[in-house]
Design a protein around this motif. Structure first.
Motif: not given
Length: 341
Positions: A278-282
């Protein structure tokens, strides 16, 4: 959960939600799991972001930025039962490790009735900008604390740690009353919580899917950050008495008014239907700093069972505390024992 939330949206949302539901169900069915969490960003980016909110002279040290850019937090768990059905007594081994660019900084393993722990005190001190004394500088009476600073593995009784924790918390509450019970999520509350989260996701999250020929598929969930987090807490507020002890309140819309409302995307990677990352682009949350890459990444897999480290020294928690308080000397203006720390 996500399948239900997506039912109110498009067919693509429904399909994406169902795929994520199945992937999370598989995680719950597993008896061993490993997680690795890290920041996908370089030190310069972290320094630039910190400068936006820091007062002059309080900026993040270079050592801290370098550490965070390369830091990894890993956690593994093993159980006799599927994870979703496991209670505390069912877990046979757990392990956690915090690593930096030059190696492991902190590690613990819980095997059966014992906890094993070791730290790289020198590296942690440099990172924090407050150097720790070396083990060689401490007197013999520092005992177990001296061994801890030397980076040795220490072995502690889990039951003793729990007893110490309870004693520190106090057997009775104020005025001789029994302490308040811990908040708990019974089946009814859990259903309310699930319904609340489904409602917000259905209204605020957009799903897209893309796949490859090797069994890898990406499900992306996009939502405006401030709106999503505000509505999540609004839905949770009726349950705050069950979620939080002592009448503590959940954050309100006022608390989030300064949060950016740009859309952020979480990318769920599925491999043959199993969730692997899971990768959350911030990056879009940066207001002034020019940020090209900033993401929080969680990698998921099956873990080997943690084992007890060889050569660990069995100690008591009071030995560590007495070594800290007695072997370090008085606390002066310059730190323990009048030294640099």
């Amino acid at each position: 959960m996500l399948a239900g939330s997506a039912a109110c949206g498009t067919v693509e949302n429904l399909s994406a939600g169902q795929k994520l539901d199945k992937a999370f169900d598989k995680l719950g069915e597993a008896r061993s799991l490993s997680f690795e969490l890290d920041l996908d960003a370089d030190a310069a980016t972290l320094k630039a972001l910190d400068a936006e909110s820091s007062e002059p002279g309080e900026e993040m040290p270079d050592e801290m930025a370098e550490l965070l850019s390369d830091a990894r937090l890993t956690f593994s768990v093993h159980s006799k039962k599927p994870i979703e059905k496991s209670e505390e007594k069912d877990f046979t081994a757990m392990a956690m490790k915090f690593s930096g660019p030059d190696g492991d900084l902190l590690e613990y393993r819980m095997i059966g009735d014992h906890l094993y722990v070791r730290v790289d005190a020198e590296a942690l001190g440099k990172m924090a900008g407050s150097p720790m004394p070396s083990a060689d500088e401490l007197p013999p009476e520092a005992g177990a604390f001296k061994q801890l600073l030397a980076g040795e593995w220490l072995k502690l009784s889990v039951k003793e740690l729990e007893k110490t924790r309870d004693e520190m918390a106090g057997a009775e509450g104020p005025g001789g009353e029994e302490p308040a019970a811990e908040p708990s999520l019974d089946a009814k509350t859990q259903k309310k919580l699930t319904k609340a989260l489904r409602q917000v996701i259905a209204e605020q999250v957009d799903f897209t899917t893309s796949g490859g020929s090797d069994g890898t598929e990406h499900v992306k969930a996009t939502a405006p950050f401030r709106t999503l987090i505000t509505e999540l807490f609004d839905e949770l507020r009726p349950l705050q008495n069950q979620l939080l002890p002592g009448g503590a309140g959940l954050p309100t819309a006022k608390d989030f008014k300064d949060a950016p409302n740009k859309k952020v995307t979480a990318d769920f990677t599925l491999k043959n239907g199993e969730l692997t990352e899971v990768s959350v682009d911030l990056a879009k949350l940066a207001e002034k700093a020019k940020v090209e890459k900033l993401a929080l990444v969680l990698r998921i897999g099956t873990a080997e069972k943690a084992t007890a480290p060889a050569g660990a020294t069995e100690v008591r928690i009071d030995e560590i505390m007495s070594g800290l308080l007695g072997g370090m000397g008085p606390i002066g203006e310059e730190g323990f024992g009048g030294g640099e720390f």
